[in-house]
Design an enzyme around this catalytic site. Sequence first.
Site, PDB file in Angstrom:
ATOM      1  N   TYR B 150     -56.563 -86.522  19.234  1.00  0.00           N
ATOM      2  CA  TYR B 150     -55.524 -86.805  18.017  1.00  0.00           C
ATOM      3  C   TYR B 150     -55.605 -88.117  17.574  1.00  0.00           C
ATOM      4  CZ  TYR B 150     -51.568 -86.786  14.710  1.00  0.00           C
ATOM      5  OH  TYR B 150     -50.760 -86.728  13.628  1.00  0.00           O
ATOM      6  N   LYS B 154     -57.081 -89.786  14.094  1.00  0.00           N
ATOM      7  CA  LYS B 154     -56.532 -90.577  13.195  1.00  0.00           C
ATOM      8  C   LYS B 154     -56.740 -91.920  12.895  1.00  0.00           C
ATOM      9  CE  LYS B 154     -53.570 -87.216  11.778  1.00  0.00           C
ATOM     10  NZ  LYS B 154     -53.700 -86.631  10.362  1.00  0.00           N
TER      11      LYS B 154
END
Lengths: 268, 268, 268, 268
Positions: B150, B154
């Site tokens: 993640y 991002k």
Amino acid sequence: MLCFLTSSLNPMRIHGVCCNLHRSAFRIILSSPQGDLERTAQANGTKAIYQAIDVQDEGSIATALDILKFDLRHPICGFVSCAAISGESDACDYPADVFRHILDVNISGTFLLARAIANEMHQASISGSMVLIASMSGHVSNRGINTSAYNASKAAIHQLARSLAAEWGHPQNTFLGSTATATNPHPSMAPRKEYPTVRVNTLSPGHIDTPLSEAARVRGLTEEWASQNMLGRISQPEEYRAPVIFLLGDGSSYMTGAVSTLCWILLS
Amino acid sequence: MLCFLTSSLNPMRIHGVCCNLHRSAFRIILSSPQGDLERTAQANGTKAIYQAIDVQDEGSIATALDILKFDLRHPICGFVSCAAISGESDACDYPADVFRHILDVNISGTFLLARAIANEMHQASISGSMVLIASMSGHVSNRGINTSAYNASKAAIHQLARSLAAEWGHPQNTFLGSTATATNPHPSMAPRKEYPTVRVNTLSPGHIDTPLSEAARVRGLTEEWASQNMLGRISQPEEYRAPVIFLLGDGSSYMTGAVSTLCWILLS
Amino acid sequence: MLCFLTSSLNPMRIHGVCCNLHRSAFRIILSSPQGDLERTAQANGTKAIYQAIDVQDEGSIATALDILKFDLRHPICGFVSCAAISGESDACDYPADVFRHILDVNISGTFLLARAIANEMHQASISGSMVLIASMSGHVSNRGINTSAYNASKAAIHQLARSLAAEWGHPQNTFLGSTATATNPHPSMAPRKEYPTVRVNTLSPGHIDTPLSEAARVRGLTEEWASQNMLGRISQPEEYRAPVIFLLGDGSSYMTGAVSTLCWILLS
Amino acid sequence: MLCFLTSSLNPMRIHGVCCNLHRSAFRIILSSPQGDLERTAQANGTKAIYQAIDVQDEGSIATALDILKFDLRHPICGFVSCAAISGESDACDYPADVFRHILDVNISGTFLLARAIANEMHQASISGSMVLIASMSGHVSNRGINTSAYNASKAAIHQLARSLAAEWGHPQNTFLGSTATATNPHPSMAPRKEYPTVRVNTLSPGHIDTPLSEAARVRGLTEEWASQNMLGRISQPEEYRAPVIFLLGDGSSYMTGAVSTLCWILLS
């Protein structure tokens, strides 16, 4: 220091890194398409073991490490990840499969390699240091050259390094347990095993003068890039040797999760 | 302003964004698994059109846009990308397929959606504005929670936004032609078509208090996060409304490629 | 919302900010050398109170606030600091007194103002929001223009804002007591008083088209700057209205210590 | 390599840096209040020349350099600026004169020293390298410790270094002429003299275990800081040797205007 390097497709860049390691008496394990690396190592009075590898394939990485370890007397304590591909395409025309392939080699490939090496270090119970080669393109939007997939992948490397640095830096960095998800329905609440610190840093090269940059030179881009650079020139592959050595060695013992940028550009 | 939003799996977050758009007299096209959005829109005196979408599939995106456009009298000039998934796993145990799935939904999915919308704007020859929801986790390494996939995805969104902002900001940003590659052996040297500016910015939320964060609350993480935050608390979904509206609207006309960070954390 | 603004020497910039505040029904207290601001306010159906101020002088700031408060029915809950000077000189020739004067006005002046306003907010026991105008020059090295003092002062503003945001954001951000120093030999160990949150954010403008930039235009710099900008142009003063309003108002309730950058430049 | 260093008030820190330079066969000129540095140098088989200096005073710097040069056979080609002071005070109580004194020593003092050395390098027509010691506190807001003046001053150092790096990196970085100001009413339009490159980089230490940090240890801050750090500990002075040497030497030939961060903290 026994290091594992993956090459990029760029023979000059890997050459630059290797020569320096040789001179610093590092012993290197190479995983590169360039067969002449063993000869380069020999000419520098050291030994390099070559092993082809598919960075997208966990099995290929495991097999390569098994073969290499058969020849090694010391555990691997350094890792330099140079594996990366790029591609120039306007975002609106970018073939989705090429976009995905670049992300997968550059991000997932780097991740699979880094954790395979971390597992080696953990099993040997030794401290280690990793240098993930990122790019100036992970910080800034390259002028004129449309490489959105590459740029995104290199920013991901900066943050991947920071995440791995936290996980492998100290046990306090990880809270007990984890939230159950579809892929991890019954997360363990047992305390994690503790290992010696593995440091993970990135190096962000600027424009490099290599055979691969010949096309850029013909298009006049090299001159344009030099005109925008604080030093008035693009870089030579040799200029990445010392930074890699510095980050691998004990001299950078208090650096982890850090981004080292070479070739900072001028901004208007 | 006619906007296209994708939701995350987080019903509260999408709800937060939508309410604000309603009150600001935006007309929204929704693409979300949450069926109650049409009712929410109606209750706020506006209209929302729902269309399911698979963000990893170019065909699904094209079909959804075709269906939606059938109902629209004005071209789409805004886009908010909330589509993202996460997963908590120690890097050394991360299933490779889950790691890749997170990267693909979060990076490639966002890319495919953004360019589909950019193509709509280009065809309508109108200026537009996009907000790609990134995360604090794209800047910093979250304490205690191991979410390397993640985090990397991002950071990639920040840089993807910067790349798209350059490509869609002004024709001067792209040099003529491109270097031939295997996937693009004969690049065109024709001047590119010029389009009105499409701005692309990111918004990086901090910790948000949502139903999904219930597990974090039970584990004591919410309290820990609040204790590290400059404001002494985690955020409410409603606090993202105004930032999204601001970035979508003309008030941010000189912002593109910018990262807006909410909830800056304390550092020791 | 009752706001206190300091102007730069740049009449267009302050004008840009003021008009927007007027239209948003803010009531403004102005501290500017420009006498026509009261007329501008009146023309926009609002009231502005003008008061000259020397930002380097604590006494002058206190006196101005006392005079202004005499006319106010509500406590001040917003503050925009535009006070800044610059100067172009090669570093090797920079007169030391000019270098220091720029630092003092831009950093110490901003600090003295910000804390005077924070004290007002603390005494009134209300939440407030501050916007410290920094600059693109606090992030990047401006191409061609040698303004080392200005650049350094604007980076200092980013970090000053972050520090004040932490101090005024929540009592948990300050440990009990402090280390004794020559200037603070017997630091108090008493718990600090708690106040409602004062948020502090910065706004970093890019190149702005103002009367002051006429000299830059004649030298061809404006065109050069536009050619390097993602949007292909420099900015208009009006483009800073909405960002200032956004940061002052409740819409940015979860932003503090944040840097908002306008006009992100292209990088080669 | 002949280097000029200024010390901080922290004897351990300067000791850490010096020892490393000795071992790397650097010859150092020291400017420090610590008289034992000459003995330290001698014990390491090198020579150090001590000269007291007031970094806020251009005359003192010029005199010191004149005295030192009398003893030198080679021109100075390296410079490490450690001169900095701090002070802990809540912003609302910060004595304005202390706030200003910290800014002046840390920013103006560093500037006056750096350009005095740059002028030496320019006159000798040699390339050089400078390392300006900044701080983690120039990037982040330190948890619990209210040191707004120090924080602001260290961010200013990052940007000062970037500005000087551009000015001294290549003649192309400076446009012809400059805009007339009150302090420079008739700017020269003559082409500037060209000099060999002087590189300027910063190093941002994290928390360091020194005699000065004893007070922090007693207050429990050291333990708190260690608990927030990715490596689970604060740093030792010796860990800054190699980074300084690396940035001073030719190994960092393509680095200028760069920020090297040690001790990246964990973020929640």
